[in-house]
Design a protein around this motif. Structure first.
Motif, PDB file in Angstrom:
ATOM      1  N   GLY A 271       9.033   9.901  -2.903  1.00 53.71           N
ATOM      2  CA  GLY A 271       8.109   9.326  -1.939  1.00 53.71           C
ATOM      3  C   GLY A 271       6.681   9.744  -2.212  1.00 53.71           C
ATOM      4  N   LEU A 272       5.807   9.511  -1.232  1.00 54.00           N
ATOM      5  CA  LEU A 272       4.394   9.790  -1.415  1.00 54.00           C
ATOM      6  C   LEU A 272       3.944  11.041  -0.670  1.00 54.00           C
ATOM      7  CD1 LEU A 272       3.102   6.108  -1.303  1.00 54.00           C
ATOM      8  CD2 LEU A 272       3.607   7.530  -3.292  1.00 54.00           C
ATOM      9  N   GLY A 273       4.862  11.695   0.016  1.00 53.56           N
ATOM     10  CA  GLY A 273       4.582  13.009   0.581  1.00 53.56           C
ATOM     11  C   GLY A 273       3.448  13.059   1.585  1.00 53.56           C
ATOM     12  N   ALA A 274       3.301  12.008   2.385  1.00 56.01           N
ATOM     13  CA  ALA A 274       2.212  11.983   3.356  1.00 56.01           C
ATOM     14  C   ALA A 274       2.439  13.002   4.451  1.00 56.01           C
ATOM     15  CB  ALA A 274       2.096  10.587   3.971  1.00 56.01           C
ATOM     16  N   ASP A 275       1.346  13.517   4.979  1.00 55.40           N
ATOM     17  CA  ASP A 275       1.394  14.432   6.111  1.00 55.40           C
ATOM     18  C   ASP A 275       1.765  13.651   7.373  1.00 55.40           C
ATOM     19  OD1 ASP A 275       0.519  17.119   7.385  1.00 55.40           O
ATOM     20  OD2 ASP A 275      -0.608  15.611   8.499  1.00 55.40           O
ATOM     21  N   TYR A 276       2.616  14.257   8.202  1.00 52.56           N
ATOM     22  CA  TYR A 276       3.090  13.601   9.422  1.00 52.56           C
ATOM     23  C   TYR A 276       1.931  13.177  10.329  1.00 52.56           C
ATOM     24  CZ  TYR A 276       5.462  13.223  13.974  1.00 52.56           C
ATOM     25  OH  TYR A 276       5.919  12.797  15.197  1.00 52.56           O
ATOM     26  N   ARG A 277       0.997  14.068  10.575  1.00 57.57           N
ATOM     27  CA  ARG A 277      -0.137  13.745  11.440  1.00 57.57           C
ATOM     28  C   ARG A 277      -0.985  12.631  10.844  1.00 57.57           C
ATOM     29  NH1 ARG A 277      -3.183  16.161  15.692  1.00 57.57           N
ATOM     30  NH2 ARG A 277      -1.643  17.837  15.800  1.00 57.57           N
TER      31      ARG A 277
ATOM     32  N   MET B 120      19.806   9.088   0.715  1.00 61.86           N
ATOM     33  CA  MET B 120      19.211   8.000   1.479  1.00 61.86           C
ATOM     34  C   MET B 120      17.702   7.948   1.289  1.00 61.86           C
ATOM     35  SD  MET B 120      17.408   7.090   4.430  1.00 61.86           S
ATOM     36  CE  MET B 120      17.606   8.268   5.772  1.00 61.86           C
ATOM     37  N   LEU B 121      17.050   9.113   1.354  1.00 59.54           N
ATOM     38  CA  LEU B 121      15.595   9.132   1.197  1.00 59.54           C
ATOM     39  C   LEU B 121      15.173   8.700  -0.204  1.00 59.54           C
ATOM     40  CD1 LEU B 121      14.779  12.424   3.129  1.00 59.54           C
ATOM     41  CD2 LEU B 121      14.286  10.077   3.861  1.00 59.54           C
ATOM     42  N   LYS B 122      15.917   9.135  -1.213  1.00 58.17           N
ATOM     43  CA  LYS B 122      15.605   8.704  -2.580  1.00 58.17           C
ATOM     44  C   LYS B 122      15.731   7.187  -2.726  1.00 58.17           C
ATOM     45  CE  LYS B 122      16.593  12.777  -5.425  1.00 58.17           C
ATOM     46  NZ  LYS B 122      17.477  13.334  -6.479  1.00 58.17           N
ATOM     47  N   ARG B 123      16.771   6.633  -2.087  1.00 58.39           N
ATOM     48  CA  ARG B 123      16.984   5.194  -2.192  1.00 58.39           C
ATOM     49  C   ARG B 123      15.864   4.419  -1.499  1.00 58.39           C
ATOM     50  NH1 ARG B 123      21.561   1.394   0.626  1.00 58.39           N
ATOM     51  NH2 ARG B 123      20.844  -0.538  -0.376  1.00 58.39           N
ATOM     52  N   VAL B 124      15.445   4.870  -0.315  1.00 60.57           N
ATOM     53  CA  VAL B 124      14.350   4.197   0.400  1.00 60.57           C
ATOM     54  C   VAL B 124      13.088   4.216  -0.454  1.00 60.57           C
ATOM     55  CG1 VAL B 124      12.843   4.288   2.420  1.00 60.57           C
ATOM     56  CG2 VAL B 124      15.300   4.653   2.684  1.00 60.57           C
ATOM     57  N   ALA B 125      12.819   5.369  -1.091  1.00 59.89           N
ATOM     58  CA  ALA B 125      11.622   5.474  -1.927  1.00 59.89           C
ATOM     59  C   ALA B 125      11.713   4.599  -3.170  1.00 59.89           C
ATOM     60  CB  ALA B 125      11.400   6.938  -2.318  1.00 59.89           C
TER      61      ALA B 125
ATOM     62  N   ILE C  88       8.278  10.068   2.898  1.00 62.58           N
ATOM     63  CA  ILE C  88       9.337  10.645   2.070  1.00 62.58           C
ATOM     64  C   ILE C  88       8.732  11.704   1.153  1.00 62.58           C
ATOM     65  CG2 ILE C  88      11.063  10.154   0.292  1.00 62.58           C
ATOM     66  CD1 ILE C  88      11.303   7.357   1.499  1.00 62.58           C
ATOM     67  N   PRO C  89       9.333  12.889   1.090  1.00 65.85           N
ATOM     68  CA  PRO C  89       8.772  13.950   0.244  1.00 65.85           C
ATOM     69  C   PRO C  89       8.592  13.498  -1.206  1.00 65.85           C
ATOM     70  CG  PRO C  89      10.479  14.837   1.665  1.00 65.85           C
ATOM     71  CD  PRO C  89      10.519  13.350   1.844  1.00 65.85           C
ATOM     72  N   ALA C  90       7.519  13.972  -1.822  1.00 70.05           N
ATOM     73  CA  ALA C  90       7.235  13.593  -3.207  1.00 70.05           C
ATOM     74  C   ALA C  90       8.373  14.015  -4.130  1.00 70.05           C
ATOM     75  CB  ALA C  90       5.921  14.230  -3.655  1.00 70.05           C
TER      76      ALA C  90
ATOM     77  N   ALA D  33       0.806  -1.221   0.000  1.00 64.93           N
ATOM     78  CA  ALA D  33       0.000   0.000   0.000  1.00 64.93           C
ATOM     79  C   ALA D  33       0.840   1.273   0.000  1.00 64.93           C
ATOM     80  CB  ALA D  33      -0.929  -0.003   1.224  1.00 64.93           C
ATOM     81  N   GLY D  34       2.174   1.143   0.036  1.00 69.55           N
ATOM     82  CA  GLY D  34       3.046   2.308  -0.063  1.00 69.55           C
ATOM     83  C   GLY D  34       3.423   2.955   1.251  1.00 69.55           C
ATOM     84  N   PHE D  35       3.115   2.317   2.364  1.00 68.01           N
ATOM     85  CA  PHE D  35       3.346   2.959   3.654  1.00 68.01           C
ATOM     86  C   PHE D  35       4.816   3.196   3.959  1.00 68.01           C
ATOM     87  CE2 PHE D  35      -1.051   1.992   4.534  1.00 68.01           C
ATOM     88  CZ  PHE D  35      -1.427   2.998   5.421  1.00 68.01           C
ATOM     89  N   PHE D  36       5.704   2.334   3.483  1.00 66.36           N
ATOM     90  CA  PHE D  36       7.102   2.474   3.865  1.00 66.36           C
ATOM     91  C   PHE D  36       7.797   3.654   3.176  1.00 66.36           C
ATOM     92  CE2 PHE D  36       6.239  -1.832   5.293  1.00 66.36           C
ATOM     93  CZ  PHE D  36       6.843  -1.822   6.533  1.00 66.36           C
ATOM     94  N   LYS D  37       7.171   4.209   2.158  1.00 63.76           N
ATOM     95  CA  LYS D  37       7.706   5.432   1.554  1.00 63.76           C
ATOM     96  C   LYS D  37       6.738   6.608   1.695  1.00 63.76           C
ATOM     97  CE  LYS D  37       6.481   3.543  -3.016  1.00 63.76           C
ATOM     98  NZ  LYS D  37       7.023   3.189  -4.349  1.00 63.76           N
ATOM     99  N   ALA D  38       5.761   6.456   2.582  1.00 64.09           N
ATOM    100  CA  ALA D  38       4.725   7.477   2.726  1.00 64.09           C
ATOM    101  C   ALA D  38       5.290   8.825   3.151  1.00 64.09           C
ATOM    102  CB  ALA D  38       3.666   7.010   3.733  1.00 64.09           C
TER     103      ALA D  38
END
Length: 379
Positions: free
Chosen positions: A62-68, A112-117, A56-58, A49-54
């Motif tokens: 990543g998917l740029g999810a809001d922290y809250r 690092m963030l790009k690689r995780v995404a 990470i900024p788009a 469902a994409g949670f592990f890259k949620a």
């Protein structure tokens, strides 16, 4: 049959996606608790469902999810499976901190963030055995360090790609220095040790990870600090990590509350029953309010000792209220709550884990007292 996970929901609706994951894995929760086995189905569903890259900024893939929103999603997962929620929160905070630093401090964490995404990697925290003092030994060699250490509470390590950890180097000029780095689980000398035989949160798979003379290149070291002292990195970690982690515990409490009220509504409405229900509601509102305060502090306040102290207070209050909520839920149900089939007994065991993350209550009181008396954060 459980609902299949879809990805056609708005990508910002992380709570709805968490609800879908929760419904899919709910039937496996009791089995993993009984067996003490890792919640693999939950991690696979979250990954799909994409949670592990949620978080990470788009801009970095990543998917740029809001922290809250992610905190709320972890809380929702916790109502179904505390172990899945808690283990996932450990990855989430390892992404949330560098993502915040990239946005606000222009920290060099983009690679690092790009690689995780791009690779949809799962990061594993060793924070439970490190914290301010750290542990393990890092010996300087050509091109890097050789590291030996044992890291406990490595939640989710069965499916981990990178262990994000630290060790102490005896620097000839600066003295003992904590080095922060990540090592692949496939690296020579990295092994998991099956040690997770515990009271609650049994499905998190928080086994030990042993590093035996593991080579860490110089380029992998992302931070250096004095052991045992508060560093700006740890002000970031404390404020940003624990709202995610404690969302899992409040989720466990919320699930216990819902189950207890469902059962109690079919009971004779005695005075004692209504008072017990009221006590449950008071405890749960305190848990919600304390968690909300933790999240707000992370979202709005500047890093530093004052923020850390306030976050630590909210951390303690959330712990107390989440545990009290589950206790009140069991009191409302009565003796039937002692039976495993209701799930309240498991919630009681799972929520006890909230006691043991740093800062525990006594260190928090000392830290907050020092700040209140103008003594500074470090003892």
């Amino acid at each position: 049959m459980p609902d299949a996970i879809t990805t056609d929901l708005p990508r910002t609706d992380w709570v709805a996606l968490a609800d879908q994951v929760g419904r899919e894995i709910a039937a496996t929760t009791a089995r993993h608790d009984e067996e003490g086995s890792f919640v693999e189905e939950g991690f696979r569903a979250l990954k799909d469902a994409g949670f592990f890259k949620a978080l990470i900024p788009a801009e970095l893939g990543g998917l740029g999810a809001d922290y809250r929103d992610v905190c709320n999603a972890i809380r929702r997962l916790g109502t179904y499976c505390g172990s899945t929620a808690l283990a996932f929160s450990m990855h989430s905070h390892l992404v949330a901190v560098p993502a915040w630093r990239w946005r606000h401090e222009k920290a060099p964490v983009e690679g690092m963030l790009k690689r995780v995404a791009a690779e949809n990697l799962i990061l594993i925290s060793s924070g439970g055995s490190d914290w301010l003092p750290s542990n393990g030994r890092a010996t300087k060699v050509d091109g890097g360090f050789r590291v030996s250490a044992k890291k406990v509470f490595s939640s989710g390590c069965q499916m981990g790609d990178l262990l994000v950890t630290s060790a102490i180097h005896d620097d000839p000029e600066k003295g003992p220095t904590v080095l922060h780095f990540a090592v692949p689980f496939t690296a020579e000398g990295v092994r998991r040790v099956d040690t997770w035989r515990v009271l609650g949160m049994r499905g998190t798979g928080s086994h030990d990870v042993v590093l035996e003379d593991v080579f860490v290149p110089d380029a992998a070291v992302v931070a250096r600090r004095e052991p045992g002292k508060w560093h700006l990195l740890f002000h970031h970690i404390f404020a940003l990590a624990f709202p995610l982690v404690y969302s899992a515990y409040v989720g466990v409490a919320e699930g216990a509350r819902a189950r207890a009220l469902e059962i109690a509504r079919d009971k004779p409405k005695t005075h004692a029953l209504t008072i017990a229900a009221g006590r449950l509601e008071n405890a749960f509102m305190q848990a919600e309010m304390s968690l909300d305060r933790m999240i707000t502090i992370a979202e709005t306040e500047a890093p530093g000792a004052e923020r850390t102290s306030r976050a630590a207070i909210a951390h303690t209050l959330t712990t107390q209220a989440a545990i009290a909520t589950v206790e009140r839920a069991m009191e409302l149900v009565g003796g039937a709550s002692f039976y495993r089939d209701l799930g309240l007994e498991r919630a009681f065991r799972d929520v006890q884990g909230a006691r043991f993350h740093p800062l525990q209550e006594v260190p928090q009181l000392e830290l907050t007292g020092r700040m209140a008396l103008g003594m500074g954060i470090d003892g």
